[in-house]
Design a protein around this motif. Structure first.
Motif, PDB file in Angstrom:
ATOM      1  N   THR A   1      -0.736  22.788   4.835  1.00  0.00           N
ATOM      2  CA  THR A   1      -1.259  21.545   4.170  1.00  0.00           C
ATOM      3  C   THR A   1      -1.044  19.922   4.108  1.00  0.00           C
ATOM      4  O   THR A   1       0.021  19.977   3.745  1.00  0.00           O
ATOM      5  CB  THR A   1      -2.385  22.009   2.929  1.00  0.00           C
ATOM      6  N   GLU A   2      -2.087  19.316   4.684  1.00  0.00           N
ATOM      7  CA  GLU A   2      -1.489  18.192   4.883  1.00  0.00           C
ATOM      8  C   GLU A   2      -1.351  17.329   2.506  1.00  0.00           C
ATOM      9  O   GLU A   2      -1.875  17.552   2.486  1.00  0.00           O
ATOM     10  CB  GLU A   2      -2.451  16.966   5.256  1.00  0.00           C
ATOM     11  N   PRO A   3       0.147  16.733   2.817  1.00  0.00           N
ATOM     12  CA  PRO A   3       0.670  16.257   1.028  1.00  0.00           C
ATOM     13  C   PRO A   3      -0.651  15.326   0.254  1.00  0.00           C
ATOM     14  O   PRO A   3      -0.562  15.333  -0.568  1.00  0.00           O
ATOM     15  CB  PRO A   3       2.294  15.443   1.561  1.00  0.00           C
ATOM     16  N   PHE A   4      -1.547  14.832   1.022  1.00  0.00           N
ATOM     17  CA  PHE A   4      -2.380  13.366   0.516  1.00  0.00           C
ATOM     18  C   PHE A   4      -3.393  13.531   0.719  1.00  0.00           C
ATOM     19  O   PHE A   4      -3.982  12.675   1.578  1.00  0.00           O
ATOM     20  CB  PHE A   4      -1.513  11.844   0.528  1.00  0.00           C
ATOM     21  N   ALA A   5      -4.267  14.266  -0.788  1.00  0.00           N
ATOM     22  CA  ALA A   5      -5.606  14.365  -0.440  1.00  0.00           C
ATOM     23  C   ALA A   5      -5.774  14.665   1.149  1.00  0.00           C
ATOM     24  O   ALA A   5      -6.570  14.265   1.230  1.00  0.00           O
ATOM     25  CB  ALA A   5      -6.096  12.706  -0.556  1.00  0.00           C
ATOM     26  N   GLY A   6      -5.255  16.020   1.934  1.00  0.00           N
ATOM     27  CA  GLY A   6      -6.073  16.708   2.568  1.00  0.00           C
ATOM     28  C   GLY A   6      -5.661  15.823   3.632  1.00  0.00           C
ATOM     29  O   GLY A   6      -5.996  17.058   5.095  1.00  0.00           O
ATOM     30  N   GLN A   7      -4.616  14.723   4.170  1.00  0.00           N
ATOM     31  CA  GLN A   7      -4.964  13.684   5.492  1.00  0.00           C
ATOM     32  C   GLN A   7      -3.116  13.496   5.344  1.00  0.00           C
ATOM     33  O   GLN A   7      -2.716  13.008   4.113  1.00  0.00           O
ATOM     34  CB  GLN A   7      -5.930  12.894   5.569  1.00  0.00           C
ATOM     35  N   PRO A   8      -2.667  13.127   6.406  1.00  0.00           N
ATOM     36  CA  PRO A   8      -1.674  12.432   6.318  1.00  0.00           C
ATOM     37  C   PRO A   8      -1.765  10.806   5.678  1.00  0.00           C
ATOM     38  O   PRO A   8      -3.130  10.006   5.953  1.00  0.00           O
ATOM     39  CB  PRO A   8      -1.043  11.780   7.822  1.00  0.00           C
ATOM     40  N   ILE A   9      -0.854  10.008   5.303  1.00  0.00           N
ATOM     41  CA  ILE A   9      -0.753   9.226   4.609  1.00  0.00           C
ATOM     42  C   ILE A   9      -1.107   8.134   5.375  1.00  0.00           C
ATOM     43  O   ILE A   9      -2.099   6.754   5.037  1.00  0.00           O
ATOM     44  CB  ILE A   9       0.569   8.920   4.211  1.00  0.00           C
ATOM     45  N   TRP A  10      -0.896   7.749   6.984  1.00  0.00           N
ATOM     46  CA  TRP A  10      -0.881   6.719   7.085  1.00  0.00           C
ATOM     47  C   TRP A  10      -2.651   6.449   7.847  1.00  0.00           C
ATOM     48  O   TRP A  10      -3.364   5.745   8.144  1.00  0.00           O
ATOM     49  CB  TRP A  10       0.130   7.156   8.490  1.00  0.00           C
ATOM     50  N   VAL A  11      -3.715   8.121   8.106  1.00  0.00           N
ATOM     51  CA  VAL A  11      -4.677   8.382   7.763  1.00  0.00           C
ATOM     52  C   VAL A  11      -5.238   6.902   6.693  1.00  0.00           C
ATOM     53  O   VAL A  11      -6.489   6.280   7.143  1.00  0.00           O
ATOM     54  CB  VAL A  11      -5.385   9.008   7.759  1.00  0.00           C
ATOM     55  N   HIS A  12      -4.667   7.464   5.602  1.00  0.00           N
ATOM     56  CA  HIS A  12      -5.752   6.620   4.421  1.00  0.00           C
ATOM     57  C   HIS A  12      -4.946   5.270   4.620  1.00  0.00           C
ATOM     58  O   HIS A  12      -5.285   4.750   4.130  1.00  0.00           O
ATOM     59  CB  HIS A  12      -4.786   7.484   3.056  1.00  0.00           C
ATOM     60  N   ILE A  13      -4.003   5.105   4.788  1.00  0.00           N
ATOM     61  CA  ILE A  13      -3.190   3.459   4.897  1.00  0.00           C
ATOM     62  C   ILE A  13      -4.635   3.173   6.098  1.00  0.00           C
ATOM     63  O   ILE A  13      -4.778   1.884   5.765  1.00  0.00           O
ATOM     64  CB  ILE A  13      -1.992   3.007   5.324  1.00  0.00           C
ATOM     65  N   GLY A  14      -4.515   3.332   6.987  1.00  0.00           N
ATOM     66  CA  GLY A  14      -5.621   2.984   8.369  1.00  0.00           C
ATOM     67  C   GLY A  14      -7.202   3.124   8.059  1.00  0.00           C
ATOM     68  O   GLY A  14      -7.595   1.229   8.732  1.00  0.00           O
ATOM     69  N   MET A  15      -6.923   3.568   7.355  1.00  0.00           N
ATOM     70  CA  MET A  15      -8.950   3.635   6.569  1.00  0.00           C
ATOM     71  C   MET A  15      -8.817   1.960   5.647  1.00  0.00           C
ATOM     72  O   MET A  15      -9.941   1.514   6.082  1.00  0.00           O
ATOM     73  CB  MET A  15      -9.006   5.049   6.624  1.00  0.00           C
TER      74      MET A  15
ATOM     75  N   GLY B   1       0.762  -1.794  -4.361  1.00  0.00           N
ATOM     76  CA  GLY B   1       1.330  -3.108  -4.387  1.00  0.00           C
ATOM     77  C   GLY B   1       2.019  -3.721  -3.154  1.00  0.00           C
ATOM     78  O   GLY B   1       1.805  -4.557  -2.608  1.00  0.00           O
ATOM     79  N   VAL B   2       2.053  -2.464  -2.314  1.00  0.00           N
ATOM     80  CA  VAL B   2       3.519  -3.304  -1.641  1.00  0.00           C
ATOM     81  C   VAL B   2       2.601  -3.286  -0.030  1.00  0.00           C
ATOM     82  O   VAL B   2       3.246  -4.472   0.506  1.00  0.00           O
ATOM     83  CB  VAL B   2       4.204  -1.943  -1.071  1.00  0.00           C
ATOM     84  N   ILE B   3       1.518  -2.799   0.231  1.00  0.00           N
ATOM     85  CA  ILE B   3       0.846  -3.290   1.248  1.00  0.00           C
ATOM     86  C   ILE B   3      -0.107  -4.912   0.794  1.00  0.00           C
ATOM     87  O   ILE B   3       0.859  -5.644   1.858  1.00  0.00           O
ATOM     88  CB  ILE B   3      -0.091  -2.312   1.741  1.00  0.00           C
ATOM     89  N   GLY B   4      -0.113  -5.174  -0.080  1.00  0.00           N
ATOM     90  CA  GLY B   4      -1.297  -6.265  -0.547  1.00  0.00           C
ATOM     91  C   GLY B   4       0.252  -7.562  -1.132  1.00  0.00           C
ATOM     92  O   GLY B   4      -0.313  -8.367  -0.368  1.00  0.00           O
ATOM     93  N   MET B   5       1.954  -7.096  -0.822  1.00  0.00           N
ATOM     94  CA  MET B   5       2.350  -8.496  -0.738  1.00  0.00           C
ATOM     95  C   MET B   5       2.457  -8.693   0.966  1.00  0.00           C
ATOM     96  O   MET B   5       2.601  -9.414   1.104  1.00  0.00           O
ATOM     97  CB  MET B   5       3.846  -7.423  -1.399  1.00  0.00           C
ATOM     98  N   LEU B   6       2.832  -7.570   1.109  1.00  0.00           N
ATOM     99  CA  LEU B   6       2.825  -7.508   2.727  1.00  0.00           C
ATOM    100  C   LEU B   6       1.941  -8.583   3.711  1.00  0.00           C
ATOM    101  O   LEU B   6       1.888  -8.931   4.162  1.00  0.00           O
ATOM    102  CB  LEU B   6       3.178  -6.625   3.704  1.00  0.00           C
ATOM    103  N   ILE B   7       0.312  -8.078   3.021  1.00  0.00           N
ATOM    104  CA  ILE B   7      -0.261  -8.907   3.521  1.00  0.00           C
ATOM    105  C   ILE B   7      -0.596 -10.559   3.399  1.00  0.00           C
ATOM    106  O   ILE B   7      -0.565 -11.337   3.952  1.00  0.00           O
ATOM    107  CB  ILE B   7      -1.597  -8.046   2.604  1.00  0.00           C
ATOM    108  N   ASP B   8       0.094  -9.981   1.658  1.00  0.00           N
ATOM    109  CA  ASP B   8       0.211 -12.119   1.710  1.00  0.00           C
ATOM    110  C   ASP B   8       0.905 -12.669   1.800  1.00  0.00           C
ATOM    111  O   ASP B   8       0.682 -14.075   2.274  1.00  0.00           O
ATOM    112  CB  ASP B   8       0.118 -12.313  -0.296  1.00  0.00           C
ATOM    113  N   PHE B   9       1.967 -12.299   2.209  1.00  0.00           N
ATOM    114  CA  PHE B   9       2.978 -12.865   3.297  1.00  0.00           C
ATOM    115  C   PHE B   9       2.840 -13.264   4.310  1.00  0.00           C
ATOM    116  O   PHE B   9       3.243 -13.934   4.748  1.00  0.00           O
ATOM    117  CB  PHE B   9       4.287 -11.721   2.719  1.00  0.00           C
TER     118      PHE B   9
END
Length: 208
Positions: free
Chosen positions: A1-15, A183-191
């Motif tokens: 079973t994947e730990p985050f809503a049924g899928q790897p966290i990287w899939v969620h970030i990528g989508m 929050g972290v990804i938002g900061m990285l995008i702005d930077f």
């Protein structure tokens, strides 16, 4: 079973990043065009300003129910919500920048035989680049916030979906992980955007 809503966290970030990039990209392309035309042509401004003013006061999340009803919880639906949230600041800043270009630039271009439309794209837009980039920076943040809101109610993947799914499953730790990543990804995008815009507008001797 994947730990985050049924899928790897990287899939969620990528989508989430895919939806965001499509929506923001479309908003920047169309927003610069509309804003430039509004700032340069009084007739176009008179015709479009009332409609634009009406549109920009409708919050992006107010579009979610209708968008999901028509398009379903799809990539297009989430990207459209991002587009709705990101478009106004691009239009406003481009419009303002082009409108306030010193008329002497247009006069010089006309003297050299440049038509009005060519002067807009070859002179006015480059001169007003700092204002436009400031609007794009605001749009980048607005689009990210709009995306997360859309994913909370109308998606089957993404960082917003992690939060709502974890709430239903009563997993507070996963909710916190989702919030931190947003929050972290938002900061990285702005930077990243500030670095890119600083390099691309260095010739203006100014900084966002």
């Amino acid at each position: 079973t994947e730990p985050f809503a049924g899928q790897p966290i990287w899939v969620h970030i990528g989508m989430s990043l895919l939806r965001w990039s499509i929506g923001v990209g479309a908003a920047v392309a169309l927003g610069v065009l509309i804003g430039a035309l509004m700032g340069w042509y009084p007739l176009f401004r008179a015709l479009t300003k009332p409609l634009f003013e009406f549109y920009r006061y409708i919050p992006p999340l107010a579009w979610v129910p209708l968008t999901v009803l028509i398009l379903g919880p799809t990539l297009k639906a989430a990207a459209f919500i991002v587009f709705v949230g990101a478009l106004p600041p691009v239009v406003i800043n481009t419009w303002s920048g082009v409108y306030h270009v010193d008329p002497i630039f247009a006069d010089v271009a006309k003297t050299l035989g440049s038509g009005r439309l060519r002067t807009l794209f070859r002179v006015a837009l480059p001169v007003s680049a700092l204002s436009t980039m400031s609007g794009v920076r605001t749009a980048v943040a607005a689009g990210w916030a709009s995306l997360i809101g859309a994913e909370l109610v109308g998606a089957q993947s993404g960082l917003g979906f992690i939060i709502v799914n974890s709430e239903e499953a009563k997993r507070p730790a996963d909710i916190i992980v989702g919030m931190v990543l947003i929050g972290v990804i938002g900061m990285l995008i702005d930077f990243s955007f500030r670095k890119i815009s600083a390099a691309s507008t260095r010739w203006l001797d100014a900084e966002l």
